[in-house]
Design a protein around this motif. Structure first.
Motif, PDB file in Angstrom:
ATOM      1  N   PHE A  40      -9.116 -11.055  54.323  1.00 43.77           N
ATOM      2  CA  PHE A  40      -8.068 -11.664  53.514  1.00 43.77           C
ATOM      3  C   PHE A  40      -6.905 -12.133  54.389  1.00 43.77           C
ATOM      4  O   PHE A  40      -6.307 -13.178  54.139  1.00 43.77           O
ATOM      5  N   ILE A  41      -6.576 -11.334  55.404  1.00 47.09           N
ATOM      6  CA  ILE A  41      -5.498 -11.717  56.321  1.00 47.09           C
ATOM      7  C   ILE A  41      -5.853 -13.010  57.035  1.00 47.09           C
ATOM      8  O   ILE A  41      -5.035 -13.932  57.148  1.00 47.09           O
ATOM      9  N   SER A  42      -7.084 -13.109  57.509  1.00 49.08           N
ATOM     10  CA  SER A  42      -7.507 -14.314  58.222  1.00 49.08           C
ATOM     11  C   SER A  42      -7.574 -15.516  57.293  1.00 49.08           C
ATOM     12  O   SER A  42      -7.160 -16.619  57.657  1.00 49.08           O
ATOM     13  N   LEU A  43      -8.093 -15.321  56.080  1.00 45.60           N
ATOM     14  CA  LEU A  43      -8.199 -16.431  55.129  1.00 45.60           C
ATOM     15  C   LEU A  43      -6.821 -16.994  54.791  1.00 45.60           C
ATOM     16  O   LEU A  43      -6.619 -18.217  54.774  1.00 45.60           O
ATOM     17  N   THR A  44      -5.871 -16.104  54.509  1.00 47.01           N
ATOM     18  CA  THR A  44      -4.529 -16.566  54.175  1.00 47.01           C
ATOM     19  C   THR A  44      -3.906 -17.309  55.347  1.00 47.01           C
ATOM     20  O   THR A  44      -3.241 -18.336  55.171  1.00 47.01           O
ATOM     21  N   SER A  45      -4.102 -16.804  56.553  1.00 46.32           N
ATOM     22  CA  SER A  45      -3.545 -17.437  57.743  1.00 46.32           C
ATOM     23  C   SER A  45      -4.158 -18.814  57.966  1.00 46.32           C
ATOM     24  O   SER A  45      -3.441 -19.800  58.192  1.00 46.32           O
ATOM     25  N   ILE A  46      -5.494 -18.908  57.902  1.00 43.03           N
ATOM     26  CA  ILE A  46      -6.169 -20.172  58.198  1.00 43.03           C
ATOM     27  C   ILE A  46      -5.868 -21.218  57.135  1.00 43.03           C
ATOM     28  O   ILE A  46      -5.536 -22.371  57.456  1.00 43.03           O
ATOM     29  N   TRP A  47      -5.969 -20.837  55.864  1.00 43.48           N
ATOM     30  CA  TRP A  47      -5.704 -21.820  54.817  1.00 43.48           C
ATOM     31  C   TRP A  47      -4.217 -22.153  54.724  1.00 43.48           C
ATOM     32  O   TRP A  47      -3.844 -23.257  54.321  1.00 43.48           O
ATOM     33  N   SER A  91      -1.568 -18.234  64.050  1.00 43.00           N
ATOM     34  CA  SER A  91      -1.521 -17.173  65.054  1.00 43.00           C
ATOM     35  C   SER A  91      -1.901 -15.819  64.464  1.00 43.00           C
ATOM     36  O   SER A  91      -2.431 -14.948  65.178  1.00 43.00           O
ATOM     37  N   THR A  92      -1.640 -15.615  63.172  1.00 47.47           N
ATOM     38  CA  THR A  92      -2.050 -14.366  62.538  1.00 47.47           C
ATOM     39  C   THR A  92      -3.559 -14.190  62.621  1.00 47.47           C
ATOM     40  O   THR A  92      -4.055 -13.125  63.013  1.00 47.47           O
ATOM     41  N   ALA A  93      -4.299 -15.241  62.273  1.00 49.38           N
ATOM     42  CA  ALA A  93      -5.756 -15.175  62.371  1.00 49.38           C
ATOM     43  C   ALA A  93      -6.210 -15.077  63.814  1.00 49.38           C
ATOM     44  O   ALA A  93      -7.182 -14.366  64.123  1.00 49.38           O
ATOM     45  N   ASN A 126     -12.194  -3.911  68.455  1.00 56.98           N
ATOM     46  CA  ASN A 126     -12.656  -3.248  67.232  1.00 56.98           C
ATOM     47  C   ASN A 126     -11.500  -2.916  66.288  1.00 56.98           C
ATOM     48  O   ASN A 126     -11.417  -1.829  65.711  1.00 56.98           O
ATOM     49  N   SER A 127     -10.579  -3.876  66.152  1.00 56.31           N
ATOM     50  CA  SER A 127      -9.444  -3.764  65.221  1.00 56.31           C
ATOM     51  C   SER A 127      -8.546  -2.565  65.524  1.00 56.31           C
ATOM     52  O   SER A 127      -7.949  -1.974  64.622  1.00 56.31           O
ATOM     53  N   ASP A 128      -8.445  -2.195  66.786  1.00 51.36           N
ATOM     54  CA  ASP A 128      -7.576  -1.089  67.168  1.00 51.36           C
ATOM     55  C   ASP A 128      -6.120  -1.501  66.963  1.00 51.36           C
ATOM     56  O   ASP A 128      -5.644  -2.440  67.612  1.00 51.36           O
ATOM     57  N   PRO A 129      -5.377  -0.806  66.086  1.00 50.54           N
ATOM     58  CA  PRO A 129      -3.988  -1.222  65.811  1.00 50.54           C
ATOM     59  C   PRO A 129      -3.085  -1.115  67.039  1.00 50.54           C
ATOM     60  O   PRO A 129      -2.147  -1.893  67.186  1.00 50.54           O
ATOM     61  N   ALA A 130      -3.358  -0.143  67.936  1.00 53.24           N
ATOM     62  CA  ALA A 130      -2.522  -0.014  69.136  1.00 53.24           C
ATOM     63  C   ALA A 130      -2.722  -1.221  70.051  1.00 53.24           C
ATOM     64  O   ALA A 130      -1.754  -1.769  70.597  1.00 53.24           O
ATOM     65  N   ARG A 131      -3.986  -1.648  70.233  1.00 57.64           N
ATOM     66  CA  ARG A 131      -4.251  -2.827  71.061  1.00 57.64           C
ATOM     67  C   ARG A 131      -3.649  -4.083  70.423  1.00 57.64           C
ATOM     68  O   ARG A 131      -3.180  -4.984  71.120  1.00 57.64           O
ATOM     69  N   PHE A 132      -3.689  -4.143  69.105  1.00 61.31           N
ATOM     70  CA  PHE A 132      -3.113  -5.281  68.397  1.00 61.31           C
ATOM     71  C   PHE A 132      -1.613  -5.383  68.677  1.00 61.31           C
ATOM     72  O   PHE A 132      -1.086  -6.460  68.973  1.00 61.31           O
ATOM     73  N   LEU A 133      -0.913  -4.249  68.586  1.00 55.98           N
ATOM     74  CA  LEU A 133       0.527  -4.245  68.865  1.00 55.98           C
ATOM     75  C   LEU A 133       0.815  -4.550  70.329  1.00 55.98           C
ATOM     76  O   LEU A 133       1.830  -5.165  70.657  1.00 55.98           O
TER      77      LEU A 133
END
Length: 414
Positions: free
Chosen positions: A321-328, A112-114, A125-132
């Motif tokens: 890196f966040i996606s790689l760690t999550s997927i693997w 789910s992180t990825a 576009n990686s907007d942190p407010a939209r992410f939250l």
């Protein structure tokens, strides 16, 4: 938000402290249903992440630092209520496949992180407010939807039921692996235009919803089967009217009563049902606790600081890196769950053996990160992600096998 590195670390600790209070969810599960646990977790997450969104999006004035720690703690703690409700219910429902089930559920948690990161990158576009905002709204409504269906059912009791159960779990595994590969390809291929990004999100959402076809197909098959075959209720009623044991109370001797009372006071052996206090008296619990603390604790510390580590080495964009760690990490969770279940059935290989192997490999991943050679950070993240996933997926079924299923909602490690 102009926070120092020390303040960021403290916020991460506040989030982890929230997860440490998962014991409260375990104790509450004795008295309330899984649906109530889901409701509590969804509301707590809605408030915790919702306040963070209000602050980051500047819809309210920045709160004092200690208040932000409280709301991050609430966000972290909300997952423990969801985790307790879903994981324990599913392990009890699928007792013969607790390893694969734990791997699938823990795998999706890691994946789910990825999923959230890639959707935010593709659409906002990686907007942190939209992410939250996604973290505030999506889990809340998904939990409300799941409340309708989450309940304990009788475990499979026949060979045909076990075979059918294993087959459908295999389908879930295949779908989950396909989603993970799909995310991995999206991350590796680099930048995408807005059109491709939207197409990616649509396909991803369809793939995430596809497992719903399994219960729908089963319901249709059951409906067709019930229409084709009329069951004679009277024929299945048993003609036996006398109990199998007659006047049992009169046959119990005084010596038998004494032996029963003594047995009740004895400490249960490993593999039998343990209460929380009985488990705390065993060396096995503390070994499992220390191993989890060291293995998962170090992995969590690295994940909390992966952005800073990437920036220190010279990477401008650390989202990969966040996606790689999550997927693997997902591959580690789902793979270890199925593989450990296979070997424990075929060869009696104990699950903790996989924990030991993953810890050794995790140390190699830490060394690769520390040397900071070109490309070593990528390899290190992959190795640590896999091993971190193995530790999470293996520990839950291990605890249930050592101390039983009755109290595993309190004994399980969050």
């Amino acid at each position: 938000m102009a926070l120092t590195q020390l303040q960021l670390n403290s916020l991460s600790v506040a989030k982890d402290i929230g997860k440490a209070f998962g014991l409260v969810a375990g104790l509450a599960s004795y008295r309330v249903s899984p649906s109530v646990l889901l409701l509590i977790g969804s509301i707590e997450g809605f408030v915790g992440y919702g306040v963070q969104w209000l602050v980051v999006s500047q819809r309210i004035q920045p709160l004092p630092y200690w208040q932000m720690c409280i709301f991050l703690c609430m966000g972290g703690n909300s997952t423990t209520w969801m985790n307790t409700a879903i994981l324990v219910t599913c392990i009890r429902n699928f007792r013969k496949n607790r390893g694969p089930v734990s791997g699938i559920l823990k795998g999706y948690v890691g994946l789910s992180t990825a999923i959230f990161t890639d959707i935010c990158t593709a659409l906002f576009n990686s907007d942190p407010a939209r992410f939250l905002l996604m973290l505030t709204v999506v889990p809340f409504f998904v939990c409300l939807f799941a409340i309708v269906f989450l309940r304990e059912i009788p475990a499979s009791s026949t060979a045909a039921e076990e075979k059918s159960e294993t087959r459908y779990i295999g389908i879930f595994n295949a779908v989950a692996i396909t989603i993970a590969v799909y995310l991995l390809v999206f991350d590796i291929t680099g930048d995408h235009g807005p059109t491709l990004s939207r197409v990616f999100c649509i396909i991803l959402l369809l793939m995430l919803a596809s497992p719903l076809l399994v219960p729908v197909c089963i319901a249709i098959q059951n409906r067709i089967g019930s229409n084709e075959k009329t069951l004679d209720i009277e024929s299945v009623k048993t003609a036996v009217t006398e109990p199998l044991l007659v006047h049992q109370e009169e046959t119990v001797t005084e010596t038998g009563n004494v032996m029963d009372e003594a047995k009740e006071k004895m400490q249960p052996v490993i593999g039998e049902e343990h209460t929380v206090f009985e488990a705390l008296k065993t060396i096995d619990f503390w070994i499992l606790f220390v191993l989890f603390l060291c293995g998962v604790g170090t992995g969590l510390a690295v994940q909390n600081n992966m952005a800073q580590m990437g920036l220190a080495v010279g990477y401008a964009d650390v989202s990969i890196f966040i996606s790689l760690t999550s997927i693997w990490g997902f591959f580690g969770r789902i793979g270890s769950g199925s593989i450990s279940e296979y070997f424990i059935r075929k060869a009696g290989t104990p699950r903790p053996l996989w924990n030991a192997a993953s810890q050794i490999l995790m140390m190699v991943g830490y060394v690769l990160m520390a040397i900071a050679m070109p490309g070593s950070l990528y390899i290190g993240w992959i190795v640590v992600g896999i091993c971190y996933g193995v530790r999470l997926a293996i520990t839950v079924p291990t605890a249930s096998e050592l101390f039983g299923l009755k109290y595993c909602h309190t004994l399980k490690i969050h």
